[in-house]
Design an enzyme around this catalytic site. Structure first.
Site, PDB file in Angstrom:
ATOM      1  N   LYS A 124      20.421   7.672   6.399  1.00 18.25           N
ATOM      2  CA  LYS A 124      21.412   7.571   5.324  1.00 18.25           C
ATOM      3  C   LYS A 124      21.981   8.951   5.001  1.00 18.25           C
ATOM      4  CE  LYS A 124      21.828   6.233   0.500  1.00 18.25           C
ATOM      5  NZ  LYS A 124      21.264   5.549  -0.660  1.00 18.25           N
ATOM      6  N   GLU A 150      12.392  14.760   9.681  1.00 17.21           N
ATOM      7  CA  GLU A 150      11.740  14.047  10.792  1.00 17.21           C
ATOM      8  C   GLU A 150      12.788  13.507  11.761  1.00 17.21           C
ATOM      9  OE1 GLU A 150      11.088  13.607   7.605  1.00 17.21           O
ATOM     10  OE2 GLU A 150       8.945  13.266   7.232  1.00 17.21           O
ATOM     11  N   GLY A 176      18.004   3.302   0.637  1.00 20.88           N
ATOM     12  CA  GLY A 176      17.415   3.368   1.975  1.00 20.88           C
ATOM     13  C   GLY A 176      16.549   2.156   2.290  1.00 20.88           C
ATOM     14  N   ARG A 177      15.664   1.792   1.361  1.00 18.62           N
ATOM     15  CA  ARG A 177      14.733   0.683   1.637  1.00 18.62           C
ATOM     16  C   ARG A 177      15.406  -0.680   1.495  1.00 18.62           C
ATOM     17  NH1 ARG A 177      13.523   3.810  -2.518  1.00 18.62           N
ATOM     18  NH2 ARG A 177      13.528   3.007  -4.648  1.00 18.62           N
ATOM     19  N   GLU A 190       7.739   2.118  -2.940  1.00 21.02           N
ATOM     20  CA  GLU A 190       8.713   3.180  -3.214  1.00 21.02           C
ATOM     21  C   GLU A 190       9.598   2.768  -4.396  1.00 21.02           C
ATOM     22  OE1 GLU A 190      10.182   6.062   0.021  1.00 21.02           O
ATOM     23  OE2 GLU A 190      11.973   4.885  -0.367  1.00 21.02           O
ATOM     24  N   HIS A 223     -11.373 -11.347  10.163  1.00 19.17           N
ATOM     25  CA  HIS A 223     -12.545 -10.747  10.800  1.00 19.17           C
ATOM     26  C   HIS A 223     -12.653  -9.274  10.447  1.00 19.17           C
ATOM     27  CE1 HIS A 223     -13.445 -14.343  13.175  1.00 19.17           C
ATOM     28  NE2 HIS A 223     -12.139 -14.531  13.089  1.00 19.17           N
ATOM     29  N   LYS A 238       8.083  16.934   0.447  1.00 14.66           N
ATOM     30  CA  LYS A 238       9.080  17.436   1.414  1.00 14.66           C
ATOM     31  C   LYS A 238       9.312  18.935   1.198  1.00 14.66           C
ATOM     32  CE  LYS A 238      12.092  13.361   1.663  1.00 14.66           C
ATOM     33  NZ  LYS A 238      13.429  12.889   1.372  1.00 14.66           N
TER      34      LYS A 238
END
Ligand code: F6P
Length: 550
Positions: A211, A217, A273-274, A359, A390, A514
Site C-alpha cells: 500500500k 521487508e 491494509g488488512r 491489528e 491431536h 519498525k
C-alpha cells in the site's frame, strides 16, 4: 450517541446489567439450556447467504442476547456502521474513510469520499486487473525473452500478503494448475530463496504488493528479486517492465523503484491494509482463479455487506458474533478465541484473521485517547481440524481456560478430489460435529463410572463441557463462500471495535518496532554504539556479533 461525548462503556447501565446477568447464569450449564429448550438446536441459528450459523452451543439465553443487543444500541454500533458505509472518516486517528465495502460494491453504486464518487475508480481498476490477468493466463503477456509466464510471485507483507496467500490456498481447486503461484513476505532471505530457487526467471512475474511502497521487508525483497531476475536473464533494467508489476496507493514510490506506473494497479487510502485483499492486492489470486471467479468472490463479500447493513439486530450475523465475543471477553474473562476450520484449504484462514482482528482491535485507548478499563481484542489462533485435535484440543476440553471457538465446515469436499479421497470427507466432518458436542456437553462423572472406569481415574476421564462454540456450515468452499466468510469476520471485528469505542482501523502499535529496527541495524552490521539501546538489548547485540564472527 456521539463518540466524543459518549459515556464510558463500563459505566453504562447496559454493561452493568450484563455483569449481573452473568452472575445469574454462573451455575447454568449448556446441558441445562438444552434440557430447558430442546428446540434450541434449530432455533439459535441464522442463515446468511450460503452460511448456516449455529450459535445454540453458546452460554446464552434469549435474555443474554437481548441485553447484548441493548449494549449495541447504547454504543450506537449501527450508527457507526452507517457512517462507515457512507464514507465518513471513522478512522479518526488517521482522518480516513473506511470503505473496503466499496471494493465489492456494484458498478452503479454511489459512495462519495470528499465529494467524489469512488465506485467508478474501483471498477476501472478491477477491469484493468481482469484484462491483465487474462493476458497472463492466456500466455499473451510474455516475459522479456518472449517466454510465457508460468510463475507468479507475490511479494508483500501483512495485508499485502495474508489475504491473497490465504485465498490462493482456499481456492486452489479453482486455480489454473499450470501456473505456480508463491508468496514471499518475510525479510528473512530464506523466504525469497525458497520461493524462486527452482523457478526460471524468464517465466516469472513478480507482483510487488505494498500500500505504502515503503515497507522495508517488501522493498528489500523486491530489490533482491530484481537482482535475481536480471542476473538470471543476463539483462539490464529494461527487462523489469515485463516481469514486475506493482499494487499500491503510492505511484511516486513505485516509479522510484523502477516499475513503470503503467504496470501499477492502484488502490486508495480509504482501504486499510488488512482490509485490502479484494482491492488490487488480490491480483495474484485473480491471475490464479481468473476474473470471473474473482468477481464471484466479490459478490460473496457484497452479499454479507448488505446483510450487515440491513438485517435487524436479532438476525444480524456479524452483530451476533461480535457480541458473543464481547460476552466471553468482557464478562467471562476469556482471553483468546480459536478459529478451527475443518477444511485443509483454509489452512491459512486463521493466520489471515489474526491480522484482521488483532491489528484492528488490539488497542488500549478509546477513540478519544483515554485508557480503556475493559478488555479489547482477543488472541485469535487456530489451525485446521483434525490436526489440532491431536495437539492442543486437550487444553480446550480439560484445561482451566475458557476458549470460545468457531468451527467452520463444509458439506461437500471440493469437486476435484478423486472418489476415494472425497469419501474421507465424512470422517473429517464426523470429527467436526463430535468435537462441538463433546465441548458443549462433556461427560459427567456418573457417565464415566457407568462405563466401568475405576474410581481413581474418574476425575481424569470427566469432561466438564460447557465450552462455547459457533458452528458455521456451508455446502462447499467456493469463491463466493470465501468472500462471505471474510466479510462476516470483517464486520464482526467492526462490531467489537464499535462497542469498545476503539479505532479499529489504525495500527500505531506496529510503528515502534519498525523505528527501533532501523536504529538497531547499524549496531549489528557496524558495531555502532546506538544511543538509547537498553542494557539487555546491548548485551544481546554484542552476543549476536560474537556468534556471527564479527
Ligand atoms: O504491519 C503494519 C502494516 O502497516 C499493515 O497494516 C500492512 O498490512 C502491512 O504493514 C504492509 O503494509 P504495506 O502494504 O504498506 O507494505
Amino acid at each position: 450517541m456521539n463518540a466524543d461525548t459518549r459515556t464510558r462503556l463500563d459505566r453504562t447501565p447496559e454493561w452493568t446489567a450484563l455483569g449481573e446477568h452473568r452472575e445469574e447464569l454462573a451455575e447454568t450449564h449448556l446441558r441445562d439450556l438444552f434440557a430447558a429448550d430442546p428446540g434450541r438446536g434449530s432455533g439459535f441459528t441464522l442463515q446468511v447467504g450460503d452460511l448456516h450459523i449455529d450459535y445454540s452451543k453458546h452460554l446464552v439465553t434469549d435474555q443474554t442476547l437481548r441485553l447484548l443487543q441493548e449494549l449495541a444500541v447504547a454504543t450506537d454500533v449501527f450508527g457507526l456502521r452507517d457512517a462507515m458505509f457512507r464514507g465518513e472518516k471513522i478512522n479518526v486517528t488517521e482522518d480516513r474513510a473506511v470503505l473496503h465495502t466499496v471494493l465489492r460494491a456494484p458498478r452503479d453504486a454511489v459512495v462519495e469520499v470528499d465529494g467524489q464518487n469512488v465506485v467508478p475508480g474501483v471498477h476501472a481498476v478491477l477491469d484493468r486487473m481482469a484484462a491483465f490477468a487474462e493476458r497472463v493466463r492466456s500466455g499473451e503477456w510474455t516475459g522479456h525473452t518472449g517466454r510465457r509466464i508460468k510463475n507468479v510471485v507475490n511479494i508483500g507483507i501483512g495485508g499485502s500478503d495474508l489475504g491473497p496467500a490465504m485465498a490462493y490456498d482456499a481456492l486452489r481447486s479453482f486455480t489454473d494448475r499450470g501456473l505456480t503461484v508463491r508468496f514471499v513476505s518475510n525479510v528473512d532471505g530464506a523466504d525469497l530463496h525458497e520461493a524462486v530457487r527452482d523457478l526460471d526467471p524468464a517465466e516469472t512475474l513478480f507482483i510487488i504488493a505494498s500500500k505504502t511502497f515503503t515497507t522495508i521487508e517488501t522493498i528489500t525483497n523486491a530489490t533482491s528479486a530484481r537482482t535475481w531476475l536480471l542476473a538470471g536473464l543476463k539483462a539490464g533494467p529494461e527487462a523489469v517492465a515485463r516481469h514486475f508489476v506493482a499494487l499500491s496507493t503510492n505511484a511516486g514510490k513505485v516509479a522510484d523503484f523502477g516499475i513503470d506506473t503503467d504496470n501499477m494497479f492502484e488502490f486508495w487510502d480509504w482501504v486499510g491494509g488488512r482490509y485490502s485483499f479484494d482491492s488490487a492486492i488480490g491480483l495474484s489470486l485473480m491471475i490464479a482463479i481468473g476474473p470471473d471467479r474473482f468477481r464471484e468472490m466479490l459478490d460473496g463479500f457484497h452479499l454479507v455487506d448488505e446483510h450487515f447493513r440491513t438485517a435487524p439486530a436479532e438476525a444480524n450475523a456479524p452483530l451476533l458474533l461480535g457480541l458473543l465475543g464481547i460476552w466471553y471477553g468482557n464478562f467471562h474473562d476469556a482471553q483468546s478465541h480459536a478459529v478451527l476450520p475443518y477444511s485443509h484449504y483454509l489452512s491459512r484462514f486463521t493466520a489471515y484473521l489474526q491480522q484482521l482482528d488483532m491489528e484492528s482491535n488490539g488497542k488500549s485507548v478509546d477513540r478519544q485517547g483515554r485508557p480503556v478499563d475493559w478488555q479489547t481484542g482477543p488472541v485469535v489462533w487456530g489451525t485446521p481440524g483434525t490436526n489440532g485435535q491431536h495437539a492442543y484440543y486437550q487444553l480446550i476440553h480439560q484445561g482451566t481456560k475458557l476458549i470460545p471457538a468457531d468451527f467452520i465446515g463444509f458439506a461437500n469436499p471440493v469437486d476435484e478430489l478423486e472418489t476415494g479421497l472425497a469419501a474421507q470427507h465424512d470422517l473429517l466432518m464426523a470429527n467436526f460435529f463430535a468435537q462441538t458436542q463433546a465441548l458443549a456437553f462433556g461427560k459427567t462423572p456418573d457417565e464415566v463410572r457407568a462405563e466401568g472406569v475405576p474410581e481413581h481415574l474418574v476425575a481424569h476421564k470427566t469432561f466438564q463441557g460447557n465450552h462455547p462454540t459457533t458452528t458455521i456450515l456451508a455446502r462447499e468452499l467456493t469463491p463466493s463462500v470465501l468472500g462471505q466468510l471474510i466479510a462476516l469476520y470483517e464486520h464482526k471485528v467492526f462490531v467489537q471495535g464499535a462497542v469498545w469505542n476503539i479505532d479499529s482501523f489504525d495500527q500505531w502499535g506496529v510503528e515502534l518496532g519498525k523505528v527501533l529496527a532501523k536504529r538497531v541495524e547499524p549496531a549489528l552490521t557496524e558495531g555502532t554504539d546506538v544511543p538509547g539501546l537498553d542494557p539487555s538489548t546491548k548485551a544481546l547485540v554484542a552476543k549476536y556479533r560474537e556468534l556471527h564472527g564479527r
